[in-house]
Design a protein around this motif. Structure first.
Motif, PDB file in Angstrom:
ATOM      1  N   ALA A   6       0.481  -0.328   5.889  1.00 15.48           N
ATOM      2  CA  ALA A   6       1.265  -0.227   4.657  1.00 15.48           C
ATOM      3  C   ALA A   6       0.730   0.882   3.757  1.00 15.48           C
ATOM      4  N   ARG A  28       4.928   3.053   1.933  1.00 14.86           N
ATOM      5  CA  ARG A  28       6.186   2.400   1.567  1.00 14.86           C
ATOM      6  C   ARG A  28       6.003   1.413   0.417  1.00 14.86           C
ATOM      7  N   ILE A  29       4.773   0.991   0.199  1.00 10.09           N
ATOM      8  CA  ILE A  29       4.447   0.056  -0.885  1.00 10.09           C
ATOM      9  C   ILE A  29       3.324   0.674  -1.702  1.00 10.09           C
ATOM     10  N   SER A  30       3.310   0.415  -3.003  1.00 13.69           N
ATOM     11  CA  SER A  30       2.258   0.917  -3.884  1.00 13.69           C
ATOM     12  C   SER A  30       0.877   0.611  -3.311  1.00 13.69           C
ATOM     13  N   TRP A  86       6.630  -9.179  -1.632  1.00 16.47           N
ATOM     14  CA  TRP A  86       6.618  -7.791  -2.067  1.00 16.47           C
ATOM     15  C   TRP A  86       7.748  -7.462  -3.038  1.00 16.47           C
ATOM     16  N   GLN A  87       8.878  -8.119  -2.895  1.00 15.02           N
ATOM     17  CA  GLN A  87       9.985  -7.829  -3.806  1.00 15.02           C
ATOM     18  C   GLN A  87       9.612  -8.180  -5.236  1.00 15.02           C
ATOM     19  N   GLU A 123       6.782  -5.682  -6.495  1.00 13.58           N
ATOM     20  CA  GLU A 123       7.206  -4.318  -6.807  1.00 13.58           C
ATOM     21  C   GLU A 123       8.045  -4.230  -8.077  1.00 13.58           C
TER      22      GLU A 123
END
Length: 247
Positions: free
Chosen positions: A124, A129-131, A204-205, A208
C-alpha cells in the motif's frame, strides 16, 4: 533439513567484511531469520539488488549455527525501488520494518500473521493509493494487536464500559471512562478516536475521509501507544515527526 526455502521481507542489512552483508529477514513460515549474503556488495553480484530493505523475495537458506547463508534468491516485489525515491515513504517503511523486527524477535509463531500484515502495508505504501500516514498508523495498531496489545478506542480499556469515551491513556490500553480515567489522560478530539478505530479495523473509506488535523492528532496517539508498549524508542519514528506528510 539444512536447506529451506521461504518467502521473506528484508527488514534490515549490515555490512560484513569487504563484500558480504548480514540480513535480518521476516519469513512467512520460519519467523525471523538472520543470514549472510556472501559477495552481494560486489558489482558482479547476481542478486545484490534483490536484497535491499523492504523487498519481498523468494529465498533459499542454508542453516548455520549462528547465521544462515543465502544460497538463492528471486525477487517477488522490489518495493525498495519505489520507496527509496520518496523520503517520506522510505522513513515510514523504516518505522514499520523496525516495529516488525522487534515484535517478531524469537517468536516463530507470530511470523505468518506479522509477515502478511507487513507485506500488505509495504504494498500500500509503495503503490501510493492510500495516504502513507494512514498506512503506517494502521500497520502499527494492527501489528501490536496481533502481538497481544490490542488498544481500545470505543469501550473502556479498563472496565469495559460501553463507549464512546472522551479520555485516552496509553498505559491503560486506550479509551477510558470517567471512573477509570488515570491522571494525565489525554482528551483527544472524538473524530481522532473514530479514526483510530477505523485504522485498527482497516476501514479505509472512513479513514480517508478524515482531515489533516485529525490525522495528525491520531498519529501522535499511535506513536505514544507504540513506544509505551515497546518500552523503548523507535529510532526511525523520530524522523516522521520532523518530516510530516505533505511537508
Amino acid at each position: 533439513m539444512k536447506t529451506y526455502r521461504d518467502e521473506a521481507i528484508v527488514l534490515r542489512t549490515h555490512k560484513l567484511g569487504e563484500a558480504d552483508r548480514i540480513l535480518t529477514l521476516l519469513t512467512r513460515h520460519h519467523g525471523q531469520s538472520r543470514a549472510v549474503a556472501k559477495g552481494v556488495r560486489r558489482t558482479s553480484s547476481r542478486f545484490g539488488g534483490r536484497l535491499e530493505p523492504f523487498n519481498h523475495i523468494d529465498v533459499q537458506l542454508y542453516r548455520g549455527r549462528n547465521l544462515d547463508t543465502v544460497t538463492q534468491v528471486e525477487s517477488i516485489h522490489p518495493y525498495s525501488d519505489a520507496l527509496a525515491r520518496d523520503f517520506d515513504k522510505y522513513t515510514r517503511a523504516a518505522v514499520m520494518a523496525e516495529t516488525a523486527l522487534k515484535l517478531t524477535d524469537d517468536d516463530v509463531d507470530a511470523g505468518p500473521q506479522q509477515f502478511l500484515l507487513l507485506l500488505g502495508a509495504l504494498h500500500a505504501l509503495a503503490t501510493g493509493r492510500i495516504s502513507g500516514q494512514l498506512v503506517m498508523d494502521s500497520y502499527l495498531l494492527r501489528a501490536f494487536a496481533v502481538a497481544g496489545w490490542a488498544p481500545s478506542f470505543f469501550d473502556c480499556a479498563v472496565c469495559g464500559a460501553s463507549g464512546p469515551h472522551r479520555s485516552f491513556h496509553v498505559g491503560a490500553g486506550g479509551a477510558v471512562c470517567d471512573t477509570c480515567r488515570p491522571p494525565g489522560s489525554a482528551s483527544p478530539d472524538p473524530k481522532a478516536m473514530e479514526l483510530l478505530g477505523s485504522l485498527l479495523s482497516g476501514d479505509w473509506q472512513e479513514a480517508e475521509d478524515s482531515s489533516a488535523r485529525v490525522r495528525g492528532e491520531a498519529s501522535g496517539l499511535v506513536a505514544a501507544f507504540v513506544q509505551w508498549n515497546m518500552e523503548r524508542r523507535l529510532r526511525s519514528l523520530s524522523l516522521i515527526r520532523h518530516f510530516p506528510e505533505g511537508s
